[in-house]
Design an enzyme around this catalytic site. Sequence first.
Site, mmCIF file in Angstrom:
data_model
loop_
_atom_site.group_PDB
_atom_site.id
_atom_site.type_symbol
_atom_site.label_atom_id
_atom_site.label_comp_id
_atom_site.label_asym_id
_atom_site.label_seq_id
_atom_site.Cartn_x
_atom_site.Cartn_y
_atom_site.Cartn_z
ATOM 1 N N PHE A 299 14.625 19.814 -0.812
ATOM 2 C CA PHE A 299 13.298 19.285 -1.110
ATOM 3 C C PHE A 299 13.131 17.855 -0.580
ATOM 4 O O PHE A 299 12.088 17.510 -0.017
ATOM 5 C CB PHE A 299 13.064 19.330 -2.630
ATOM 6 N N ARG B 72 1.086 8.252 12.754
ATOM 7 C CA ARG B 72 0.609 9.484 13.415
ATOM 8 C C ARG B 72 -0.902 9.670 13.271
ATOM 9 O O ARG B 72 -1.578 10.128 14.190
ATOM 10 C CB ARG B 72 1.347 10.689 12.819
ATOM 11 N N ARG C 290 -11.170 4.043 8.212
ATOM 12 C CA ARG C 290 -10.060 3.474 7.459
ATOM 13 C C ARG C 290 -9.002 2.958 8.418
ATOM 14 O O ARG C 290 -8.629 3.641 9.360
ATOM 15 C CB ARG C 290 -9.465 4.538 6.534
ATOM 16 N N TYR D 205 0.836 -1.199 0.000
ATOM 17 C CA TYR D 205 0.000 0.000 0.000
ATOM 18 C C TYR D 205 0.878 1.260 0.000
ATOM 19 O O TYR D 205 0.649 2.193 -0.780
ATOM 20 C CB TYR D 205 -0.964 0.029 1.206
HETATM 21 C C1 PS7 Z 1 4.868 15.162 -5.859
HETATM 22 C C2 PS7 Z 1 5.965 16.421 -3.938
HETATM 23 C C3 PS7 Z 1 11.657 12.925 -2.429
HETATM 24 C C4 PS7 Z 1 12.567 10.709 -3.357
HETATM 25 C C5 PS7 Z 1 -0.540 14.151 -2.825
HETATM 26 C C6 PS7 Z 1 7.033 13.113 -1.314
HETATM 27 C C7 PS7 Z 1 -1.363 11.335 0.251
HETATM 28 C C8 PS7 Z 1 3.131 11.193 2.853
HETATM 29 O O1 PS7 Z 1 -2.670 11.842 5.198
HETATM 30 O O2 PS7 Z 1 -0.770 15.274 2.699
HETATM 31 O O3 PS7 Z 1 -3.387 12.380 2.851
HETATM 32 O O4 PS7 Z 1 -3.137 14.209 4.542
HETATM 33 O O5 PS7 Z 1 0.140 14.704 4.955
HETATM 34 C C9 PS7 Z 1 4.065 14.958 -3.495
HETATM 35 C C10 PS7 Z 1 10.566 10.700 -1.962
HETATM 36 C C11 PS7 Z 1 0.703 12.005 -2.932
HETATM 37 C C12 PS7 Z 1 5.925 10.971 -0.752
HETATM 38 C C13 PS7 Z 1 0.935 10.485 -0.042
HETATM 39 C C14 PS7 Z 1 2.914 14.091 -3.793
HETATM 40 C C15 PS7 Z 1 9.438 11.248 -1.211
HETATM 41 C C16 PS7 Z 1 -0.533 11.203 -3.033
HETATM 42 C C17 PS7 Z 1 4.758 11.646 -0.157
HETATM 43 C C18 PS7 Z 1 2.021 14.083 -2.591
HETATM 44 C C19 PS7 Z 1 8.122 10.851 -1.852
HETATM 45 C C20 PS7 Z 1 -0.642 10.117 -1.952
HETATM 46 C C21 PS7 Z 1 1.507 13.614 1.582
HETATM 47 C C22 PS7 Z 1 3.825 10.677 0.540
HETATM 48 O O6 PS7 Z 1 1.108 13.538 2.968
HETATM 49 O O7 PS7 Z 1 -1.155 12.981 3.646
HETATM 50 C C23 PS7 Z 1 4.917 15.466 -4.398
HETATM 51 C C24 PS7 Z 1 11.542 11.429 -2.559
HETATM 52 C C25 PS7 Z 1 0.705 13.349 -2.799
HETATM 53 C C26 PS7 Z 1 6.971 11.624 -1.275
HETATM 54 C C27 PS7 Z 1 -0.326 10.641 -0.541
HETATM 55 C C28 PS7 Z 1 1.411 11.221 1.102
HETATM 56 C C29 PS7 Z 1 2.044 12.449 0.943
HETATM 57 C C30 PS7 Z 1 2.757 11.330 1.419
HETATM 58 P P1 PS7 Z 1 -2.667 12.856 4.082
HETATM 59 P P2 PS7 Z 1 -0.185 14.227 3.587
HETATM 60 MN MN MN Z 2 -5.245 8.682 0.567
#
Ligand code: PS7
Ligand code: MN
Length: 343
Positions: A261, A191, A201, A144
Amino acid sequence: ISKNDLKNESPQLRKCYEYLNKTSRSFAAVIQALDRELRHAVCIFYLVLRALDTVEDDMTIPLEVKVPLLRSFYTKLQEPDWCFMDSKEKDKIVLEDFSTISHEFRKLAPLYQEVISDICCKMGDGMTVFLEGHVDSKKQWDEYCHYVAGLVGIGLSRLFSASGLEDSIVGQDTRLANSMGLFLQKTNIIRDYLEDIEQGREFWPKEVWSKYANKLSDFADPANRRAALSCLNDLVTNALHHVPDVLLYMSRIKNQSVFNFCAIPQVMAIGTLERCYNNPGVFTGVVKIRKGEAVRMMMYATSLEGVKAIMYHFTAQILHSIPSTDPSQNITRRCCHQVLERS
Ligand code: PS7
Ligand code: MN
Ligand code: MN
Ligand code: MN
Ligand code: MN
Ligand code: MN
């Protein structure tokens, strides 16, 4: 200082940055600080995934609408007029005005478009596997987290390499990129225990919580405090196993804006994990790192030495707070030592 001067950009692109600042507390600043080769691509990638996640999260969308929508979501990037007006989620604006986002998507370099579309396709597919709202085994937990975050790490790493700002190894080593995402997502799931079960969920894996309770929701009852903390510490230990991969990934990053970043979310995650470890507050509300502490971490997270120092500090902190009665104590101790021996 006005690195992200949007005066000369299209009104659509300006709107995209407005949506970025509206929907993300954690990523808005670090994305806007990226060098310009990457900035717009990562901003659009974020908004597209925010839209996809909004579909996944919205429990008011019936499954017979949600499943085909998640599966075909990547094709909407090519439909200039497509939008979705039936979401009740707080970030629904990115679905309602998806045409502004997809317009800017189609203006990106073809290589960037291919990466974003490919990740979107795989993530939408993977999300449909977990719509029953629970995760059984530890293997499924990793699966997941791969779909919703590991793939983000893989896609971002491919964008870094495609931009020429990073070596090709960064985009090719998908195992390390996946670990970067898993460390963030597992921390988020740990968290968000209370918030997630309140929405029906269950993202804590049953293979783990069933060692300590009959129902995941039992942990919200203060009468089960000890079992709840044992399960929490078990999962924090699981997440800590990704730290060596995170440090190896970070050691390969050369560009300063890409480094910041990548590093800032990772140091926030270790800080959050340390605050969550053995903390009953996880079962009564949201555990957050203090503002001052967050600012201090962001300053250190600009060099590899700084990132290592932060990771070691919080790992040592966890090591020192292992309760002598904790069922995972030996595994936690071993895992902490594995991280610290690299210092
Ligand atoms: C493209 C920057 C940097 C190699 C929307 C960044 C939600 C934790 O619980 O909003 O839904 O509120 O607090 C971000 C690796 C992903 C993983 C994932 C895309 C790092 C859609 C982020 C962000 C890879 C699915 C946001 C994983 O948390 O969650 C970009 C390198 C989105 C990264 C989701 C979660 C991100 C997350 P909640 P949050
Ligand atoms: Mn989600
Ligand atoms: Mn959030
Ligand atoms: Mn979400
Ligand atoms: Mn099942
Ligand atoms: Mn969450």
